[in-house]
Design an enzyme around this catalytic site. Structure first.
Site, PDB file in Angstrom:
ATOM      1  N   ARG A  21       0.844  -1.209   0.000  1.00 36.72           N
ATOM      2  CA  ARG A  21       0.000   0.000   0.000  1.00 36.72           C
ATOM      3  C   ARG A  21       0.868   1.244   0.000  1.00 36.72           C
ATOM      4  O   ARG A  21       0.473   2.283   0.489  1.00 36.72           O
ATOM      5  CB  ARG A  21      -0.893  -0.006   1.228  1.00 36.72           C
ATOM      6  CG  ARG A  21      -0.073  -0.139   2.492  1.00 36.72           C
ATOM      7  CD  ARG A  21      -0.827   0.066   3.735  1.00 36.72           C
ATOM      8  NE  ARG A  21      -0.043  -0.503   4.821  1.00 36.72           N
ATOM      9  CZ  ARG A  21      -0.427  -0.551   6.065  1.00 36.72           C
ATOM     10  NH1 ARG A  21      -1.594  -0.094   6.392  1.00 36.72           N
ATOM     11  NH2 ARG A  21       0.332  -1.077   6.985  1.00 36.72           N
ATOM     12  N   ASP A  77      -6.362  -3.668  -0.344  1.00 36.77           N
ATOM     13  CA  ASP A  77      -6.799  -2.658  -1.313  1.00 36.77           C
ATOM     14  C   ASP A  77      -5.729  -1.596  -1.565  1.00 36.77           C
ATOM     15  O   ASP A  77      -5.901  -0.734  -2.426  1.00 36.77           O
ATOM     16  CB  ASP A  77      -8.100  -1.986  -0.836  1.00 36.77           C
ATOM     17  CG  ASP A  77      -7.936  -1.300   0.522  1.00 36.77           C
ATOM     18  OD1 ASP A  77      -6.816  -1.316   1.077  1.00 36.77           O
ATOM     19  OD2 ASP A  77      -8.936  -0.756   1.023  1.00 36.77           O
ATOM     20  N   GLY A  78      -4.646  -1.645  -0.795  1.00 34.93           N
ATOM     21  CA  GLY A  78      -3.577  -0.674  -1.005  1.00 34.93           C
ATOM     22  C   GLY A  78      -3.908   0.721  -0.512  1.00 34.93           C
ATOM     23  O   GLY A  78      -3.141   1.660  -0.737  1.00 34.93           O
ATOM     24  N   ASP A  83      10.320  -6.553   9.115  1.00 35.28           N
ATOM     25  CA  ASP A  83      10.082  -5.594   8.024  1.00 35.28           C
ATOM     26  C   ASP A  83       9.817  -4.196   8.565  1.00 35.28           C
ATOM     27  O   ASP A  83       9.730  -3.243   7.794  1.00 35.28           O
ATOM     28  CB  ASP A  83       8.913  -6.053   7.144  1.00 35.28           C
ATOM     29  CG  ASP A  83       7.655  -6.325   7.948  1.00 35.28           C
ATOM     30  OD1 ASP A  83       7.691  -7.187   8.828  1.00 35.28           O
ATOM     31  OD2 ASP A  83       6.639  -5.641   7.700  1.00 35.28           O
TER      32      ASP A  83
HETATM   33  P1  AMP Z   1       2.584  -3.320   8.203  1.00 37.94           P
HETATM   34  O1  AMP Z   1       1.560  -3.823   9.150  1.00 37.94           O
HETATM   35  O2  AMP Z   1       2.408  -1.868   7.871  1.00 37.94           O
HETATM   36  O3  AMP Z   1       3.972  -3.587   8.649  1.00 37.94           O
HETATM   37  O4  AMP Z   1       2.341  -4.076   6.835  1.00 37.94           O
HETATM   38  C1  AMP Z   1       2.620  -5.433   6.657  1.00 37.94           C
HETATM   39  C2  AMP Z   1       2.405  -5.831   5.209  1.00 37.94           C
HETATM   40  O5  AMP Z   1       1.008  -5.769   4.860  1.00 37.94           O
HETATM   41  C3  AMP Z   1       3.124  -4.941   4.204  1.00 37.94           C
HETATM   42  O6  AMP Z   1       3.573  -5.760   3.150  1.00 37.94           O
HETATM   43  C4  AMP Z   1       2.032  -4.023   3.740  1.00 37.94           C
HETATM   44  O7  AMP Z   1       2.293  -3.479   2.470  1.00 37.94           O
HETATM   45  C5  AMP Z   1       0.814  -4.945   3.723  1.00 37.94           C
HETATM   46  N1  AMP Z   1      -0.461  -4.207   3.838  1.00 37.94           N
HETATM   47  C6  AMP Z   1      -0.973  -3.665   4.961  1.00 37.94           C
HETATM   48  N2  AMP Z   1      -2.154  -3.045   4.704  1.00 37.94           N
HETATM   49  C7  AMP Z   1      -2.412  -3.204   3.383  1.00 37.94           C
HETATM   50  C8  AMP Z   1      -3.465  -2.808   2.505  1.00 37.94           C
HETATM   51  N3  AMP Z   1      -4.509  -2.083   2.932  1.00 37.94           N
HETATM   52  N4  AMP Z   1      -3.369  -3.174   1.214  1.00 37.94           N
HETATM   53  C9  AMP Z   1      -2.329  -3.887   0.766  1.00 37.94           C
HETATM   54  N5  AMP Z   1      -1.309  -4.294   1.528  1.00 37.94           N
HETATM   55  C10 AMP Z   1      -1.327  -3.959   2.828  1.00 37.94           C
HETATM   56 MG    MG Z   2       5.473  -2.432   7.780  1.00 37.02          MG
END
Ligand code: AMP
Ligand code: MG
Length: 499
Positions: free
Chosen positions: A99, A131-132, A258
């Site tokens: 996203r 949904d990004g 990550d």
């Molecule tokens: P995070 O929780 O921000 O560390 O995200 C973990 C993973 O989930 C990453 O690869 C993000 O890009 C993916 N991600 C989180 N929310 C979304 C979303 N709404 N759409 C697509 N990918 C998501």
């Molecule tokens: Mg992250």
């Protein structure tokens, strides 16, 4: 120069694409999704200025179009970055920007290259089911808390802008959407190395390591042992970072690999929150049921994550496997001592201690925390009250303790004053900068975000932002922001991940 061609606007800034060029196997060229009606929610003029941009140009339709993802600067080549990661201990070989998009790098006024990325800019090849998109609440939350951290002197990614998109995103209900523009020393993560190590096609691991050294430790670029120096550098920066988190009661909430940077900046403000009552096991994240990322676990997790990075770097450390393992293990095993030194430095400043005596200082700091814990005393207020005590007025501190605890407090204060012998104005000044009056308190954050999201009222957000941007100066009119939440709120407080 006219505004339209001036290089001090986002659209015409001197964009670079170093990551995209140097690491093509980790970058998917991609375009942000168009949104119907970009509207500024928050613009960071000071940060724009630091990036060599004209702060007044940020609100123009041309810049808002870039910040919302409706326009890509002519010189920029946006990419979704690939990375892997351990999420709550489980390895996922392909996460990546699901996203987010890296628009490119810009030199700041000091000549340092900064990443500018959009978060919430639509689906990408890494979106999996998502949904990004991003909802307004979490975008404003990242803006607010990253600014609070910066003002506290803690390394962090910054927020350049939060822009409403004019469309709804579907979570458990439709919510107003937004895009965050994030500025970072880089977006390289431990997970970036895990991706390169897992999929190493055409030497991307070595290229990534060289790229990281160039960006974060250019002084080591010519050293034959530069990959070991990189690992040591990450260890140093993360030890310093996590010690600073601990010093303000910050709980990141989702220290997956990550979400741990190579730069040593705090990244990814999802379920993070500031602790109020001191409790080592404190955890707010709704998904962290086991308390893996609880307050006191953060240094242990940083070491665990560092070990994952060390594993990735093994082939670069030495051609001899045994020797590589020996070098990597040495760095990981040294982390607790590095962290302890950083934590003691933080605590010494908070307690206003002159000169260092590790054993004594550690015992003194732990004894103070031990006074707070069983009594559920507010971490921030207790340390702040020490400032006044250092200036001869113990009343604020005494007021935090019940009558039956006064004797124990007196005993500790005697030890503390004895240890402070010789402390003067310098120590008291350091204390004032180590013990904030204002943190982004959970109930205040929620109230501000709710007003923005439910009533399109940004006034509480702006007020809170102004308060946390000046955390060390006590102001009568901001007294309410220094108050902890009512216990009923804190007890049930939960934070959620989804941006
Ligand atoms: P995070 O929780 O921000 O560390 O995200 C973990 C993973 O989930 C990453 O690869 C993000 O890009 C993916 N991600 C989180 N929310 C979304 C979303 N709404 N759409 C697509 N990918 C998501
Ligand atoms: Mg992250």
């Amino acid at each position: 120069m006219t505004a339209a061609t001036s290089s001090d606007t986002l659209a015409h800034a001197p964009w670079q694409s170093r990551f995209a060029h140097e690491l093509p196997s980790m970058a998917e060229a991609w375009t942000p999704a168009a949104v119907p009606a970009p509207q500024a929610l928050a613009l960071n003029g000071a940060l724009a200025q630091a990036l060599g941009l004209d702060p007044d140009s940020m609100a123009t339709p041309e810049s808002l179009a870039v910040l919302a993802g409706n326009a890509v600067p002519a010189a920029a080549r946006p990419v979704a970055q690939a990375y892997a990661g351990h999420q709550f201990g489980n390895f996922v070989p392909r996460l990546g920007d699901g996203r987010a998009l890296l628009i490119g790098e810009l030199p700041d006024r000091q000549g340092r290259l900064r990443d500018v990325a959009l978060k919430g800019s639509g689906h990408t090849p890494f979106s999996r089911g998502g949904d990004g998109k991003a909802a307004q609440g979490p975008v404003l939350r990242e803006f607010l808390i990253s600014e609070a951290m910066h003002a506290l002197g803690i390394p962090t990614t910054r927020s350049l802008a939060a822009v409403a998109t004019g469309e709804s995103v579907w979570r458990d209900r439709p919510l107003p959407g937004a895009v965050l523009a994030r500025v970072a020393a880089s977006h390289l993560r431990v997970g970036s190395f895990q991706y390169a190590a897992a999929w190493d096609a055409g030497g991307s691991l070595r290229a990534l390591a060289e790229h990281a050294i160039e960006r974060h430790q250019p002084e080591d670029a010519d050293r034959p042992d530069r990959f070991l120096a990189l690992l040591q550098g990450v260890a140093r920066r993360q030890a310093a970072l996590v010690a600073r988190w601990m010093g303000v009661g910050f709980i990141h909430g989702v220290m997956n690999t990550d979400n741990m940077t190579i730069s040593g900046e705090t990244i990814d403000y999802g379920p993070c929150a500031f602790m109020e009552a001191y409790g080592p096991r404190t955890v707010f994240s709704s998904i962290d049921t086991a308390g893996r990322y609880a307050y006191a676990n953060q240094p242990l997790i940083a070491r665990w994550n560092l070990a994952r990075l060390a594993e990735c770097l093994l082939p670069l450390l030495s051609g001899d496997e045994t020797q590589a393992l020996h070098l990597a293990t040495g760095v990981v095993d040294a982390f607790p001592a590095l962290y302890r030194a950083e934590w003691l430095a933080v605590m010494r400043a908070k307690l206003g201690l002159p000169a260092a005596d590790d054993e004594v200082d550690e015992a003194l700091a732990q004894a103070f925390l031990a006074l707070l814990q069983p009594r559920q005393i507010d971490f921030t207020r207790a340390f702040r009250a020490l400032n006044s005590a250092a200036e001869g007025d113990e009343s604020a501190l005494r007021g935090l303790f019940a009558p039956e605890a006064q004797e124990a407090l007196t005993a500790w204060l005697e030890r503390w004053q004895a240890r402070r012998a010789g402390a003067g104005a310098a120590e008291r000044a350091a204390m004032r900068l180590a013990n904030p009056v204002y943190i982004a308190r959970n109930h205040q954050v929620e109230a501000a975000l709710e007003a923005a999201q439910e009533r399109a009222d940004l006034a509480p957000f702006e007020r809170l932002l102004a308060v946390v941007r000046a955390p060390f100066d006590e102001r009568v009119e901001d007294a309410a922001f220094a108050e902890p939440a009512p216990p009923s709120v804190t007890a049930g407080y939960q934070t959620f991940c989804g941006t």
